[in-house]
Scaffold this active site. Structure first.
Site, PDB file in Angstrom:
ATOM      1  N   GLU A   1      -6.134 -10.731  -1.521  1.00  0.00           N
ATOM      2  CA  GLU A   1      -6.980 -10.581  -0.323  1.00  0.00           C
ATOM      3  C   GLU A   1      -8.471 -10.549  -0.684  1.00  0.00           C
ATOM      4  O   GLU A   1      -9.247  -9.770  -0.112  1.00  0.00           O
ATOM      5  CB  GLU A   1      -6.595  -9.295   0.429  1.00  0.00           C
ATOM      6  CG  GLU A   1      -5.122  -9.212   0.773  1.00  0.00           C
ATOM      7  CD  GLU A   1      -4.751  -7.999   1.624  1.00  0.00           C
ATOM      8  OE1 GLU A   1      -5.637  -7.308   2.153  1.00  0.00           O
ATOM      9  OE2 GLU A   1      -3.532  -7.734   1.754  1.00  0.00           O
TER      10      GLU A   1
ATOM     11  N   GLU B   1       0.809  -1.236   0.000  1.00  0.00           N
ATOM     12  CA  GLU B   1       0.000   0.000   0.000  1.00  0.00           C
ATOM     13  C   GLU B   1       0.839   1.282   0.000  1.00  0.00           C
ATOM     14  O   GLU B   1       0.550   2.215   0.745  1.00  0.00           O
ATOM     15  CB  GLU B   1      -0.965  -0.024   1.189  1.00  0.00           C
ATOM     16  CG  GLU B   1      -1.872  -1.240   1.177  1.00  0.00           C
ATOM     17  CD  GLU B   1      -2.758  -1.367   2.416  1.00  0.00           C
ATOM     18  OE1 GLU B   1      -2.730  -0.477   3.264  1.00  0.00           O
ATOM     19  OE2 GLU B   1      -3.476  -2.380   2.510  1.00  0.00           O
TER      20      GLU B   1
HETATM   21  O1  G3I Z   1      -3.729  -8.872  18.909  1.00  0.00           O
HETATM   22  C1  G3I Z   1      -4.827  -8.180  19.497  1.00  0.00           C
HETATM   23  C2  G3I Z   1      -5.460  -9.030  20.550  1.00  0.00           C
HETATM   24  O2  G3I Z   1      -4.519  -9.235  21.577  1.00  0.00           O
HETATM   25  C3  G3I Z   1      -6.722  -8.338  21.066  1.00  0.00           C
HETATM   26  O3  G3I Z   1      -7.389  -9.203  21.928  1.00  0.00           O
HETATM   27  C4  G3I Z   1      -7.644  -7.968  19.917  1.00  0.00           C
HETATM   28  C5  G3I Z   1      -8.854  -7.194  20.384  1.00  0.00           C
HETATM   29  O4  G3I Z   1      -9.591  -6.697  19.283  1.00  0.00           O
HETATM   30  O5  G3I Z   1      -6.955  -7.186  18.998  1.00  0.00           O
HETATM   31  C6  G3I Z   1      -5.869  -7.905  18.438  1.00  0.00           C
HETATM   32  O6  G3I Z   1      -5.218  -7.246  17.398  1.00  0.00           O
HETATM   33  C7  G3I Z   1      -5.994  -6.981  16.245  1.00  0.00           C
HETATM   34  C8  G3I Z   1      -5.531  -7.887  15.109  1.00  0.00           C
HETATM   35  O7  G3I Z   1      -6.186  -7.493  13.922  1.00  0.00           O
HETATM   36  C9  G3I Z   1      -5.802  -9.377  15.366  1.00  0.00           C
HETATM   37  O8  G3I Z   1      -7.175  -9.669  15.277  1.00  0.00           O
HETATM   38  C10 G3I Z   1      -5.727  -5.521  15.895  1.00  0.00           C
HETATM   39  O9  G3I Z   1      -6.292  -4.698  16.915  1.00  0.00           O
HETATM   40  C11 G3I Z   1      -6.338  -5.198  14.558  1.00  0.00           C
HETATM   41  O10 G3I Z   1      -5.911  -3.895  14.172  1.00  0.00           O
HETATM   42  C12 G3I Z   1      -5.850  -6.191  13.522  1.00  0.00           C
HETATM   43  O11 G3I Z   1      -6.494  -5.873  12.320  1.00  0.00           O
HETATM   44  C13 G3I Z   1      -5.924  -6.413  11.146  1.00  0.00           C
HETATM   45  C14 G3I Z   1      -5.584  -5.263  10.176  1.00  0.00           C
HETATM   46  O12 G3I Z   1      -5.146  -5.795   8.941  1.00  0.00           O
HETATM   47  C15 G3I Z   1      -4.465  -4.385  10.717  1.00  0.00           C
HETATM   48  O13 G3I Z   1      -3.248  -5.069  10.788  1.00  0.00           O
HETATM   49  C16 G3I Z   1      -6.930  -7.358  10.517  1.00  0.00           C
HETATM   50  O14 G3I Z   1      -7.091  -8.505  11.354  1.00  0.00           O
HETATM   51  C17 G3I Z   1      -6.449  -7.810   9.141  1.00  0.00           C
HETATM   52  O15 G3I Z   1      -7.473  -8.537   8.504  1.00  0.00           O
HETATM   53  C18 G3I Z   1      -6.121  -6.580   8.304  1.00  0.00           C
HETATM   54  O16 G3I Z   1      -5.612  -7.029   7.077  1.00  0.00           O
HETATM   55  C19 G3I Z   1      -5.332  -6.012   6.110  1.00  0.00           C
HETATM   56  C20 G3I Z   1      -4.074  -6.435   5.363  1.00  0.00           C
HETATM   57  O17 G3I Z   1      -3.030  -6.659   6.278  1.00  0.00           O
HETATM   58  C21 G3I Z   1      -3.689  -5.388   4.314  1.00  0.00           C
HETATM   59  N1  G3I Z   1      -4.782  -5.121   3.438  1.00  0.00           N
HETATM   60  C22 G3I Z   1      -6.047  -4.735   4.071  1.00  0.00           C
HETATM   61  C23 G3I Z   1      -6.443  -5.818   5.084  1.00  0.00           C
HETATM   62  C24 G3I Z   1      -7.797  -5.473   5.712  1.00  0.00           C
HETATM   63  O18 G3I Z   1      -7.696  -4.297   6.479  1.00  0.00           O
END
Ligand code: G3I
Length: 374
Positions: free
Chosen positions: A281, A166
């Site tokens: 994705e 990105e």
């Molecule tokens: O690890 C913590 C956990 O300890 C806690 O209990 C939980 C509470 O909500 O949060 C957990 O972390 C979250 C993590 O996902 C695991 O579920 C983060 O807050 C959350 O920000 C994270 O979101 C991810 C996001 O990327 C940011 O990294 C999404 O799962 C993931 O699907 C999303 O994927 C992205 C790709 O990497 C790039 N392209 C877009 C795509 C969708 O946004």
């Protein structure tokens, strides 16, 4: 013959008129999503020289054995959804923690799946210490250490790395279309080239990918994004950067304007640069689609089939990954939830791990895809 076509969604659909998209509702009414046999997606894709896989998380696979079993049946490639991001791997400036990503790598190899790397250089999911520590004097060393350590850790075991994720965002107003990120601020526009060269050195076997979203639709925003991404790829190729593929995220939407001709032309331009293409994705946000599940699932399935039939026609496309496999685990639950309170249904399997019309649509797209010849 396995089919969902007998389901009469028509009567239910008749009351529905989606303002922006009346054609899709009528177009899907006689759609037959039947496929021959119950062969899983991984085998159907493989029969055409393609790879099908999905993103998932360690915690999900560990805790849900039914999901893990389905994942292994359907997927030939596993993408760690979060486990290879800086935030997950770098608890502190001086340490790396591969516990959760190693678990996924082991699961993948035990189940004869390929493994993808997502992602090395991104402006999101950075650890808290990043902002306090990284500056223009040490950014290059820190990026180098990260890429060398992480890519080195999995050298020879990764199919492809999303080296840079990105990096293009025309809305930021730069002539080159690049996004204002900490990396750009500290290292200048050559940070992309630098990252690819470091990754190539650390694992000469992995396919090195530039990954981005917003490339699918016939909107001014997506048009600008396609142009800027192409410009970036042309620049990288002309200067000898070892970028080998474009990752198209394909977070599709239920109601966005789709133009097969423009998408085809873009894929061809990318292929003409000598690059492979991976759909990295794929999912379909359906929060604007009608509440009725039969109707909604049909619309979502049609979007999968329409999109994939265009994309798979381009033989530079070597793999299709969905961002999740089952509706039980999807980032869209939080990000694009439904105002009517219904659970979202963006993926090939439902929350009970049963195949949905979207699964059938994918199966049909793989069955009809031209054979890849390598
Ligand atoms: O690890 C913590 C956990 O300890 C806690 O209990 C939980 C509470 O909500 O949060 C957990 O972390 C979250 C993590 O996902 C695991 O579920 C983060 O807050 C959350 O920000 C994270 O979101 C991810 C996001 O990327 C940011 O990294 C999404 O799962 C993931 O699907 C999303 O994927 C992205 C790709 O990497 C790039 N392209 C877009 C795509 C969708 O946004």
């Amino acid at each position: 013959m396995s089919t969902f076509a007998g389901t009469d969604a028509l009567a239910i659909a008749s009351g529905y008129r989606h303002q922006n998209n009346p054609i899709q509702v009528t177009a899907q009414k006689n759609k037959d999503f039947s496929v021959v046999e119950n062969t899983p997606l991984r085998k159907r894709a493989a029969a055409k020289g393609l790879i099908y896989g999905a993103a998932t998380q360690t915690s999900t696979l560990c805790l849900d054995t039914k999901f893990a079993t389905k994942f292994a049946q359907e997927c030939a490639m596993l993408v760690p959804e979060n486990e290879l991001k800086w935030k997950a791997l770098r608890p502190s400036f001086n340490s790396f923690d591969f516990t959760r990503s190693d678990w996924l790598a082991h699961f993948a190899s035990t189940n004869k799946m390929l493994l993808r790397g997502h992602t090395l250089v991104w402006h999101e999911s950075l650890p808290q210490w990043f902002k306090a520590i990284v500056n223009n004097r040490n950014a290059e060393q820190i990026m180098l250490k990260h890429i060398t350590t992480v890519v080195g850790h999995y050298a020879g075991k990764i199919h492809s790395w999303d080296v840079v994720n990105e990096a293009v965002f025309p809305e930021h107003g730069r002539a080159d279309g690049l996004r204002n990120t900490p990396w750009l601020k500290f290292l200048g526009l050559n940070y992309i080239d630098f990252a690819f060269r470091m990754a190539a050195q650390a694992d000469p076997k992995a396919l090195l990918v530039y990954n981005d979203y917003g490339l699918e639709y016939d909107t001014p925003g997506d048009e600008a994004k396609r142009t800027a991404v192409l410009k970036l790829l042309e620049r990288l190729k002309s200067q000898g950067t070892p970028v080998q593929a474009l990752g198209i995220q394909a977070h599709l939407e239920g109601e966005a304007p789709f133009n097969a001709k423009k998408l085809k032309a873009f894929l061809k331009n990318v292929a003409d640069l000598g690059l492979k293409i991976i759909i990295t994705e794929l999912d379909v946000a359906e929060n604007m689609l009608p509440k009725n599940i039969l109707v909604r699932d049909r619309l979502v399935a049609k979007i999968y089939e329409d999109y994939l039939s265009v994309v798979l026609d381009e033989t530079a496309v070597i793999a299709v990954l969905t961002w999740g496999l089952s509706d039980r685990y999807t980032w869209l639950r939080d990000q694009k939830f439904r105002k009517d309170g219904e659970t979202v249904r963006p993926l090939p399997l439902d929350a009970q791990m049963e195949r949905k019309l979207a699964w059938y649509a994918m199966a049909r797209a793989f069955d009809q895809a031209p054979m890849r010849v390598f």
